[in-house]
Design a protein around this motif. Structure first.
Motif, PDB file in Angstrom:
ATOM      1  N   THR A   1      15.142  -7.090   1.158  1.00 39.48           N
ATOM      2  CA  THR A   1      14.478  -6.633  -0.070  1.00 39.48           C
ATOM      3  C   THR A   1      14.030  -5.183   0.007  1.00 39.48           C
ATOM      4  O   THR A   1      13.255  -4.803   0.894  1.00 39.48           O
ATOM      5  N   ALA A   2      14.519  -4.395  -0.939  1.00 37.25           N
ATOM      6  CA  ALA A   2      14.073  -3.009  -1.074  1.00 37.25           C
ATOM      7  C   ALA A   2      13.292  -2.907  -2.389  1.00 37.25           C
ATOM      8  O   ALA A   2      13.609  -3.604  -3.351  1.00 37.25           O
ATOM      9  N   VAL A   3      12.285  -2.057  -2.387  1.00 37.51           N
ATOM     10  CA  VAL A   3      11.476  -1.868  -3.596  1.00 37.51           C
ATOM     11  C   VAL A   3      11.410  -0.374  -3.898  1.00 37.51           C
ATOM     12  O   VAL A   3      11.132   0.429  -3.008  1.00 37.51           O
ATOM     13  N   VAL A   4      11.694  -0.039  -5.149  1.00 33.56           N
ATOM     14  CA  VAL A   4      11.451   1.336  -5.594  1.00 33.56           C
ATOM     15  C   VAL A   4      10.245   1.276  -6.503  1.00 33.56           C
ATOM     16  O   VAL A   4      10.238   0.536  -7.493  1.00 33.56           O
ATOM     17  N   ILE A   5       9.228   2.026  -6.150  1.00 30.30           N
ATOM     18  CA  ILE A   5       7.981   1.924  -6.898  1.00 30.30           C
ATOM     19  C   ILE A   5       7.754   3.161  -7.766  1.00 30.30           C
ATOM     20  O   ILE A   5       8.044   4.280  -7.337  1.00 30.30           O
TER      21      ILE A   5
ATOM     22  N   VAL B   1       7.754   2.311   4.620  1.00 29.85           N
ATOM     23  CA  VAL B   1       7.816   3.176   3.444  1.00 29.85           C
ATOM     24  C   VAL B   1       8.713   4.352   3.804  1.00 29.85           C
ATOM     25  O   VAL B   1       8.509   5.003   4.838  1.00 29.85           O
ATOM     26  N   LEU B   2       9.706   4.598   2.960  1.00 30.73           N
ATOM     27  CA  LEU B   2      10.616   5.728   3.168  1.00 30.73           C
ATOM     28  C   LEU B   2      10.463   6.676   1.984  1.00 30.73           C
ATOM     29  O   LEU B   2      10.713   6.286   0.844  1.00 30.73           O
ATOM     30  N   SER B   3      10.046   7.888   2.286  1.00 27.72           N
ATOM     31  CA  SER B   3       9.756   8.823   1.205  1.00 27.72           C
ATOM     32  C   SER B   3      10.871   9.856   1.041  1.00 27.72           C
ATOM     33  O   SER B   3      11.386  10.394   2.029  1.00 27.72           O
TER      34      SER B   3
ATOM     35  N   PHE C   1      10.730   2.357  -1.196  1.00 27.32           N
ATOM     36  CA  PHE C   1      11.176   3.733  -1.402  1.00 27.32           C
ATOM     37  C   PHE C   1      10.146   4.473  -2.241  1.00 27.32           C
ATOM     38  O   PHE C   1       9.826   4.066  -3.367  1.00 27.32           O
ATOM     39  N   ALA C   2       9.641   5.566  -1.682  1.00 28.17           N
ATOM     40  CA  ALA C   2       8.611   6.347  -2.371  1.00 28.17           C
ATOM     41  C   ALA C   2       9.162   7.711  -2.759  1.00 28.17           C
ATOM     42  O   ALA C   2      10.187   8.155  -2.240  1.00 28.17           O
ATOM     43  N   ALA C   3       8.459   8.365  -3.678  1.00 29.64           N
ATOM     44  CA  ALA C   3       8.776   9.728  -4.140  1.00 29.64           C
ATOM     45  C   ALA C   3      10.088   9.813  -4.922  1.00 29.64           C
ATOM     46  O   ALA C   3      10.729  10.876  -4.967  1.00 29.64           O
ATOM     47  N   GLY C   4      10.468   8.726  -5.545  1.00 28.29           N
ATOM     48  CA  GLY C   4      11.632   8.729  -6.433  1.00 28.29           C
ATOM     49  C   GLY C   4      12.880   9.271  -5.761  1.00 28.29           C
ATOM     50  O   GLY C   4      13.207   8.886  -4.631  1.00 28.29           O
ATOM     51  N   THR C   5      13.551  10.167  -6.466  1.00 28.11           N
ATOM     52  CA  THR C   5      14.757  10.790  -5.901  1.00 28.11           C
ATOM     53  C   THR C   5      14.399  12.030  -5.083  1.00 28.11           C
ATOM     54  O   THR C   5      15.271  12.641  -4.466  1.00 28.11           O
TER      55      THR C   5
END
Ligand code: UDP
Length: 252
Positions: A48-52, A101-103, A131-135
């Motif tokens: 499971t990956a989450v983009v917040i 958390v991967l930014s 996944f943090a900080a969008g793209t």
């Protein structure tokens, strides 16, 4: 045998999902509920990956409309997503779920920097990757980041959790006669201006045939239902795409 019908998924969670009824910021009980829902999915063996998102704290477009430089405002928006990511990590770790958390913006004291191979390795090890900080770029949204990351890590489906239970022909909160779609194609979303995700995100999914499920986040257990093959909400997918069969009861 696991009941799950997907091995790897990416969930797009808007910042608003964390704010609950308070209308701003992070509501701790809401955060705990979401963490619990994710734990149930992880326990099914789903990677499971989450983009917040960050809209519960700061939205670049809104601030730039009031005179702030757009790129500056967008970087602030991206920082907001980092706060949400750390909060979600905390909520998950408190209930025993391993996370990373991967930014997309380097902020190494609080999060790992985004490296695709590292992300997939974490997923293989059963850690929830947030996944943090969008793209990492202004003028984009976390919806686009979700489409991008889902493809990069090879998710089979993009789960778009929202406040409504699918995609409608018009805003169901304003029109009592709004009709919900069971299934639509990407081009319909773009040409009819349906509210699913922004056009960049939809185009990316279209180009790469990545199915999207838009469903109601507020109902308990929905993420688990979707990964087990229940057809909730609206499916945005190519015409030829076949939804995996739901596991019949008693055969799990
Ligand atoms: N943002 C950005 N680039 C990205 C992702 C996000 O500049 O790749 C900024 C943008 O200002 C946006 C804010 O971060 O308004 C919060 O993200 P978003 O609005 O997508 O959050 P959500 O609506 O999902 O809570």
């Amino acid at each position: 045998m696991s009941k799950a019908r997907f091995q790897r998924v990416t969930l797009k969670l808007s910042g608003e999902a964390l704010q609950g009824a308070q209308g701003y910021g992070i509501d701790p009980p809401v955060l705990d509920t979401i963490a619990g829902e994710l734990k149930a999915v992880v326990e099914l063996g789903v990677e499971t990956a989450v983009v917040i998102g960050g809209g519960n704290i700061f939205r670049g477009v809104k601030a730039s409309a009031k005179g702030m430089d757009r790129a500056t405002a967008d970087y602030m928006g991206m920082m907001a997503t980092v706060m949400n990511a750390i909060a979600l990590q905390d909520g998950l770790e408190r209930i025993g779920v391993y996370t990373r958390v991967l930014s997309a913006i380097e902020i190494k004291e609080v999060a790992e920097s985004y490296i695709r191979r590292r992300a997939t390795r974490h997923l293989e090890k059963g850690r929830v990757v947030i996944f943090a900080a969008g793209t990492g770029n202004p003028y984009f949204t976390t919806d686009t980041a979700a489409a991008l990351r889902a493809m990069e890590v090879g998710s089979q489906v993009l789960l778009k959790a929202t406040k409504v239970d699918g995609v409608y022909d018009k805003d169901p909160l304003e029109h009592a006669d709004a009709v919900r779609f069971d299934r639509v194609e990407y081009l319909d979303v773009l040409s009819r201006g349906l509210h699913v995700m922004d056009a960049t995100a939809i185009s990316l999914c279209k180009e790469n045939n990545l199915p999207i499920v838009v469903f109601d986040m507020l109902a308990t257990g929905n993420i688990e239902r979707v990964v087990c093959g229940e057809r909730l909400g609206t499916l945005v997918a190519p015409k030829h795409y076949e939804w995996p069969q739901e596991q019949p009861p008693g055969r799990s």
